[in-house]
Enzyme design. Sequence first.
Site, PDB file in Angstrom:
ATOM      1  N   ASP A 117       1.055  -1.138   0.113  1.00 13.62           N
ATOM      2  CA  ASP A 117      -0.040  -0.139  -0.134  1.00 13.62           C
ATOM      3  C   ASP A 117       0.823   1.261   0.042  1.00 13.62           C
ATOM      4  O   ASP A 117       0.960   1.934   0.905  1.00 13.62           O
ATOM      5  CB  ASP A 117      -0.925  -0.080   1.153  1.00 13.62           C
ATOM      6  CG  ASP A 117      -1.927   1.022   1.260  1.00 13.62           C
ATOM      7  OD1 ASP A 117      -1.968   1.846   0.246  1.00 13.62           O
ATOM      8  OD2 ASP A 117      -2.799   1.133   2.219  1.00 13.62           O
ATOM      9  N   CYS A 148      -3.324   4.453  -4.093  1.00 13.82           N
ATOM     10  CA  CYS A 148      -3.971   5.639  -4.255  1.00 13.82           C
ATOM     11  C   CYS A 148      -3.614   6.704  -5.245  1.00 13.82           C
ATOM     12  O   CYS A 148      -3.928   7.784  -5.316  1.00 13.82           O
ATOM     13  CB  CYS A 148      -3.434   6.602  -2.764  1.00 13.82           C
ATOM     14  SG  CYS A 148      -1.900   6.946  -2.658  1.00 13.82           S
ATOM     15  N   GLU A 191      -8.734   5.467  -5.348  1.00 15.72           N
ATOM     16  CA  GLU A 191      -8.217   4.641  -4.631  1.00 15.72           C
ATOM     17  C   GLU A 191      -8.751   3.266  -5.056  1.00 15.72           C
ATOM     18  O   GLU A 191      -9.974   2.891  -5.296  1.00 15.72           O
ATOM     19  CB  GLU A 191      -8.644   4.486  -3.252  1.00 15.72           C
ATOM     20  CG  GLU A 191      -7.908   3.432  -2.339  1.00 15.72           C
ATOM     21  CD  GLU A 191      -6.634   4.122  -1.498  1.00 15.72           C
ATOM     22  OE1 GLU A 191      -6.141   3.574  -0.595  1.00 15.72           O
ATOM     23  OE2 GLU A 191      -6.739   5.451  -1.406  1.00 15.72           O
TER      24      GLU A 191
END
EC number: 2.1.1.35
Length: 367
Positions: free
Chosen positions: A298, A323, A357
Site C-alpha cells: 500500500d 491511491c 483508490e
Amino acid sequence: MLNNLSITQYNSQLTEKIKYLNSIMLPYNAPKPEIFRSDFSYYRMRAEFRLWHEGQDLFHIMFDQTTKQRIRIDQLPIACKLINQMMVALIPLIKSKSVLRYKLFQVDYLSTLSNKIIVSLIYHKKLNEEWIEQAKQLRIALINQGFDIQLIGRAAKTKIILEQDHIDEVLPIAGKSIIYRQIENSFTQPNAGINIKMLEWAIDCTKNAKGDLLELYCGNGNFSIALAQNFNRILATEIAKPSVAAAQYNIEANKINNVKIIRMSAEDFTQAIQGERQFRRLEGVDLMSYKCNTILIDPPRCGLDEKTVALVQKYPRILYISCNPNTLCHNLNILNKTHKIHRLALFDQFPYTHHIECGVLLENKDI
C-alpha cells in the site's frame, strides 16, 4: 460544492472515475472492477481548516484551489457529523478566551466512528502556562457538552498534549470489532466507511491463502490486523515511528499473536531480504523462516521503486492497494509480465475529487 452535496452529483463523478479506471486498465486485461461506493455526505474523519480573524468574529475557512479565494466554512458536509458538531461548539468558546484566540491560525480535527475526537490548535506564537490553563478550561467545557475530546496545542518546535495524543477507533469488519489506535498528525484512513469495505475486500481476496504474508508500508497495522486470521504469520514493515507504535498497540489490543512489525522502509527491507545489506533492526528476526506466498503493498502516491517492484514480482500472489492508479499502471507494466490481474476494485475514498483508490489482486501466470 462543499455546502451543496447531492446524490446526483456524487453518482455522476463516480461514473467518470469508473470510466477512467476501466480505460487505463485495458492494456492489462483486467476484469470488471468491483465498485465500493462512499456515503455521499458526512464520510470524512479528518479535516484541516485555517481560522480567520475578522474584528470580533472568528471562523473556519478554506481556500479555493483554483482562484485562491477565501471561503468561510461554518459546516462541512463532507466531514463526519462529529467534526461538524465540534466546529459549532469550539469557535464560541475560543472567541471568549483571548489567550487561546491570539495568533491561532489553524485547527485540525481527527475523529472516529467510536465518537472520539482530537482537536489540534496551531499557533504563530509560543505557548505558555497561561495558554495551558485556558486550554484545560476549554477541554473541560467541551467534555461538559458531551464530547470525548483530546486537545493538543502546536507551535514552532512545540507540541503540548493535555492528556494524550491518540484516540482508539473500533471498526466493525467482517463480523468482528477491531481496535485501531490513531495518533495525532500521523496517517490514518480518512474515510472510515470505505476503509471497512477495503479491509473486507482484502480479507475476501486472501481467504484461501496459504503460508505467510509480507506487508510493506503497513502504517498502523490497518491491513495486518484484519488479515491476521487468513495467514499463519504476517511480517510487516513501516518506517514512521508513531505508526509503528500504534501498530504494536493494535496487535496487543486485538490479541493478535501472529503479526510482527519491523520499523524499516520498504527500500531498506528490499536490500535486507536480498542479502545486499545487514540491519541491526533485523537482529533476532529470521527472515528465511517466513514462507510468504502473498505480499501486500500500500505505497505512497509515487508507487514502488524499481528494486521493490522486482522484489514484489517474486511472490506468487500480490495484493496491491493504490491511491494513485497512474503510478499503479507504471508498476503494472512490469508486474503484468509475470502476473495476471484476477480482481480489480475501486474504493471511492475521496468523493468530489479526481483521486481514485483502487486494489488489484495479481497471481503468477504459472500458478
